[in-house]
Structure formats: structure tokens, C-alpha cells
Design a protein around this motif. Sequence first.
Motif, PDB file in Angstrom:
ATOM      1  N   GLU A 172    -131.112  16.707  25.095  1.00  0.00           N
ATOM      2  CA  GLU A 172    -131.916  17.326  26.146  1.00  0.00           C
ATOM      3  C   GLU A 172    -131.046  17.754  27.320  1.00  0.00           C
ATOM      4  OE1 GLU A 172    -134.834  17.580  29.544  1.00  0.00           O
ATOM      5  OE2 GLU A 172    -132.998  16.391  29.338  1.00  0.00           O
ATOM      6  N   GLY A 185    -131.565  21.466  27.386  1.00  0.00           N
ATOM      7  CA  GLY A 185    -132.659  21.601  28.335  1.00  0.00           C
ATOM      8  C   GLY A 185    -134.019  21.238  27.778  1.00  0.00           C
ATOM      9  N   VAL A 186    -134.099  20.966  26.470  1.00  0.00           N
ATOM     10  CA  VAL A 186    -135.371  20.603  25.828  1.00  0.00           C
ATOM     11  C   VAL A 186    -135.120  19.475  24.834  1.00  0.00           C
ATOM     12  CG1 VAL A 186    -136.378  22.910  26.057  1.00  0.00           C
ATOM     13  CG2 VAL A 186    -135.067  22.322  24.005  1.00  0.00           C
ATOM     14  N   LEU A 187    -136.202  18.820  24.427  1.00  0.00           N
ATOM     15  CA  LEU A 187    -136.096  17.811  23.383  1.00  0.00           C
ATOM     16  C   LEU A 187    -135.938  18.492  22.026  1.00  0.00           C
ATOM     17  CD1 LEU A 187    -138.930  15.336  24.439  1.00  0.00           C
ATOM     18  CD2 LEU A 187    -136.492  15.126  24.855  1.00  0.00           C
ATOM     19  N   ALA A 217    -141.047  24.021  22.913  1.00  0.00           N
ATOM     20  CA  ALA A 217    -140.080  23.446  23.841  1.00  0.00           C
ATOM     21  C   ALA A 217    -140.757  22.379  24.685  1.00  0.00           C
ATOM     22  CB  ALA A 217    -139.495  24.536  24.726  1.00  0.00           C
ATOM     23  N   THR A 227    -139.962  19.093  27.299  1.00  0.00           N
ATOM     24  CA  THR A 227    -138.906  18.558  28.153  1.00  0.00           C
ATOM     25  C   THR A 227    -139.311  17.197  28.704  1.00  0.00           C
ATOM     26  OG1 THR A 227    -139.792  19.571  30.168  1.00  0.00           O
ATOM     27  CG2 THR A 227    -138.297  20.915  28.830  1.00  0.00           C
ATOM     28  N   SER A 246    -139.288  16.543  31.759  1.00  0.00           N
ATOM     29  CA  SER A 246    -140.056  16.816  32.978  1.00  0.00           C
ATOM     30  C   SER A 246    -141.530  17.057  32.686  1.00  0.00           C
ATOM     31  CB  SER A 246    -139.473  18.037  33.702  1.00  0.00           C
ATOM     32  OG  SER A 246    -139.548  19.198  32.886  1.00  0.00           O
ATOM     33  N   SER A 247    -141.890  17.312  31.423  1.00  0.00           N
ATOM     34  CA  SER A 247    -143.298  17.524  31.075  1.00  0.00           C
ATOM     35  C   SER A 247    -144.040  16.206  30.850  1.00  0.00           C
ATOM     36  CB  SER A 247    -143.402  18.397  29.818  1.00  0.00           C
ATOM     37  OG  SER A 247    -142.944  17.700  28.671  1.00  0.00           O
TER      38      SER A 247
END
Length: 316
Positions: free
Chosen positions: A61, A65-67, A162, A164, A166-167
Motif C-alpha cells: 500500500e 497507494g492502494v491495497l 482500489a 486504501t 484511508s477508506s
Amino acid sequence: MNPNLRVKTGFTAIEALVVVAIVGLLFALLLPAVQFAREASRRSACANNLRQIGVAIQQYEGTTGVLPPGSNGLRAYSAHAMILPYIEELPIFNSINFSSFPQESNRSNRTSIYSKINLFTCPSQPALEMPNVPGVNYAGNTGISSLKPNLEGLFSQGRNQAITFSSIRDGMNATIMFSEITSGYVQNSQSSFRHRVVFSTIGVYSGDDWPGDLLRECNSMDINSQSQISAKKGGYWIKGDYSETLYNHLNNPKLNSCKNQSLVDSGIWTAGSEHGPFVHSLFADGHVSRISENIDPSIWKAIGTRSGGELVSEDF
């Protein structure tokens, strides 16, 4: 001294039997303790595997920037395949032909498909009966929906979405990322442990109440009903699909997994382990906890969503 007296040397038969009985008793007393210590060591190693998977996902990540997706687009490669470079398995990652499907019949991917990754298997898992099946004992959480794509958890099946860190609105310390699953590719698995296989329900459920109806029939399935077993679990780490590398939180750990009869896009896939009445679960913040199979179902569902808004105490 009388020369006709004989001095006894050695043991009599009764004395020998007593010694053997004492040794046998000591062995019987010590064996459970030795077995317990060995299983405790295996449990510790199993939890540590999950922690290392968590570190790899965090590194992935941080880089992308994403899982990693639970199912990588149309080819359906798993999150496990995506994190290979972060667990020192770059040669296997480079051997994967991502433009083709991760199937056993695909010659271009046979090397990777049949490769066993020790980090993806729990030491408590019994030996597999099929030498070409590498086995996998950890799966990504897709949430609480039985439909594909499933978007409430941290991994999705059927769509390269996508997601993240942060979500995660419910808190990273209260959202499960990965949990243990068991493999059905062991001897006598279909007659021993129901959490190793996937059943197919007799009914086809739809409508407003169909998840509850599906759950009720699923949990009533008899493990001895061999004709209702549709698949084994935990075979191939490379496949981004339920019963392989993904699970959901519709049913408590170690209860039945069921496909909604002929509807391949819906079903219940549960977490499970070989340790006893609990599973290890990896949370988004990287810590690993033991989750009881008797956990309140509402709490199990709550820690299976990333932004459901549920309030969960820390002592669940």
C-alpha cells in the motif's frame, strides 16, 4: 560365609514389570504436555505468518497507494500473488504470466501454481494428500455481503477496486484484514471437519430475506451429506476467489461454508483453523488477535466491515 548362599543380582520379573509400568505412566503424563508445547509453538508461528503478511500488505500500500486487490481484474489473481515481491518471493512473482489465467491447465503458470509458499500455510495444518496442491491457510476479508463483487471489506472479488487504508472509517484496530481458513485437501477431510469444505444448498435463495434463509440452510447442512459438498477449501494461494484466498463475515468462524446452489456469484465462506475453538485474525493496524468461534455474530460482522459505522469494544 556360607558358600552355598547365592547373592541376588538383577531384577525379578515383578520388579521389571513395576519399572515398565512406572516408565509408561511417566510417558503418558508427559506426552500431552509435549504435544501441547508443540501446538503452542505452531500457533505462535501461525500468528507470526499473519503479522508478516500484514507488513507486506502495508509495504504494498505504501508503494502503490492502494491495497492489493482480492481478485486482480478478469484474470482473478489473488492479493497473495500481488505481495510476493514483499515477502522475498520475487522469483515466483516473476514466473507468473499475469496475462493468462491462474489455472492448473495453464502450462505457462504451472511453476507458480504448484509452488508452496511457507508463509501462506499454517504449521497446524495437517499434511495435504495431493502433492501438487500447495495449500493456503490465510484469506482476505471481503465484508458481510454474499454477493460478488463484495465491497464492504478490505478486499473485493470480481472487481479490481482500489481500496486504501484511508477508506477505513471504523478504525484500523477494529477492522479485520485477513483471517485463517482451513484446507480441505487433507485425508478424510470430508468426513471430519465441516469447516474444510464448501456445501451447495438445495434451495436457490433470492429476495429481501434471502441471506438469512441461505444462512439457515447452510448451518443445517450435514457433513455426512457427501452429495452436497461442492468444493474443498484452501488449495491454491494464486487464485483470487472464495474458498481459496477470500472469505466473508456472514457466518461465524468454523461454521459451514455454502454456495447458493447454482448461483456462483453468491454464498457464505467462513474463516476456520486447526487450533481449537478460535481463529487468528489480522487487523488493518497489523496486530493479530484470537477470535472465538462463539463470538457474537453482530460483532463478527461489525469487525468485518471497514466503514459500517458500528461501535465495537476492545474486549470482544
